[in-house]
Design an enzyme around this catalytic site. Structure first.
Site: not given
Length: 390
Positions: A128, A173, A223, A124-125
């Site tokens: 995790s 992140d 990307y 889900a971006g």
């Protein structure tokens, strides 16, 4: 949520290993605005959210490393902590990579036990993997009294992902998981790693993620292409202007002046990055002023730029953002992450969340025949010990 999960993990740990563990929670993250700016030396605006990984960790006084993925009911045992190497077990590499980074920094890592589980939805971006890395890094730092500052733990976690999981991620992140604050978002300067907190009224808006359920295979190759296009833009700008080390230093005036030389595609890519950094700065001003509608406007602008100039959106994400714009109580919406699938992030008035989910789900199914999965989150503090429930 984490307290009950922590109790379950503590019980599992005690049963397996026969002693009491340290309990740690590590949140996943969202990025409210500032996409594809990180590798261009720009700004991002992440927040830690209440979907998290929870750990029970302890030193076992031996040489063995014993890892347990509680959710999967899978284990991995390593006979000698002095001989850590990547394994064939995908989830274990995030943890082993962290221990290896401690060793590389001169910390003697003895045998330890770790039982972990999580509520961060996979794919889900919401990072995790960063939550898993940061949780163990925090636990080992505490148990081994290694004395690493939070930014060093973020680097430990980031390099664990580079070396053991093979993903060349930026630091956002891991940074967000460790540095998150309850009721605040954090603006990270991806060049200097300086950061600043801004208030986010969690009573006035919920964060709702809509998972498109698709991931187009374009994502990774496109990307890399975008990175190259931005680098090409920088090299052309450098031939004409002093002091440009990344797109962070460029202005729209400079890009306009070189439009012919840059070419249409490279111009649009660079223009998106320059404008996204400006949108993010304005969005932070809106937060200081308590202006969620103003913040939402910048989110919509971000999505339009990602769709039209950076060209990393897709039909599914566009349908979700369009449906959000028509739904009641929505301050703003945009795609989140690398693109070509994944989630949209939506700021929704708390009393309108159910109506929002219903109307967007209906539009998604009507237009594309797809079922929508949604997650409601709120902003929480970063990685920390779970106070043991008696």
């Amino acid at each position: 949520m984490s307290a009950t999960l922590a109790q379950a993990l503590a019980a599992d740990f005690q049963q397996r290993f026969g002693y009491a563990p340290l309990l740690v929670r590590a949140p996943g993250r969202v990025n409210l605005i500032g996409e594809h700016t990180d590798y261009n030396g720009g700004f991002v605006l992440p927040a830690a959210v209440d979907k998290e990984a929870v750990f029970a960790v302890g030193l076992n006084k031996g040489a063995q490393i014993r890892l347990v993925a509680h959710d999967l009911n899978e284990t991995l045992d390593l006979d000698n902590a002095a001989e850590i190497a990547p394994s064939d077990t995908h989830w274990a590499n995030y943890l082993l990579g962290v221990a290896a980074q401690f060793q590389l920094r001169g910390v003697d890592v003895p045998g330890f036990d770790c039982v972990f589980a999580g509520t961060v939805p996979l794919g889900a971006g919401m990072s995790s993997s960063a939550a898993i890395e940061c949780g163990l890094a925090f636990a080992l730092n505490k148990l081994l009294d290694a004395g690493f500052e939070k930014m060093e733990l973020a680097r430990v976690a980031q390099f664990a992902e580079h070396t053991y999981a093979g993903v060349q991620c930026g630091i956002m992140d891991q940074f967000a998981s460790l540095f998150g604050r309850d009721g605040q978002v954090v603006r990270l300067d991806c060049r200097s790693l300086e950061y600043e907190y801004f208030p986010f009224d969690t009573q006035a808006a919920r964060i709702v993620l809509c998972n498109s359920g698709v991931k187009h295979s374009l994502a990774s190759s496109e990307y890399n292409t975008r990175r190259q296009e931005c680098e090409r833009g920088v090299s052309i700008l450098q031939q004409h202007y002093e002091g440009i080390s990344s797109l962070r230093d460029a202005t729209m005036e400079q890009l306009e002046a070189l439009k012919g030389e840059l070419g249409g595609t490279v111009f649009r890519r660079c223009a998106y990055v320059v404008q996204e950094n400006a949108r993010l700065i304005r969005a932070c001003d809106c937060l200081n002023a308590g202006d969620l509608a103003g913040f939402g406007k910048e989110m919509y602008g971000s999505h339009a730029g990602l769709r039209d100039d950076y060209e990393v959106s897709c039909a599914e994400l566009d349908v979700l953002v369009e449906a959000a714009q028509k739904a009641p109580g929505v301050f703003g919406a945009r795609m989140m992450g690398g693109g070509f699938g994944g989630c949209t992030i939506n700021l929704v008035a708390p009393d309108k969340v159910d109506a929002f989910i219903e109307s967007v789900s209906k539009a998604y199914e009507e237009k594309l025949g797809l079922k929508l999965e949604t997650y409601q989150t709120t902003i929480v503090a970063g990685v920390g010990a779970v106070v043991e429930a008696q």
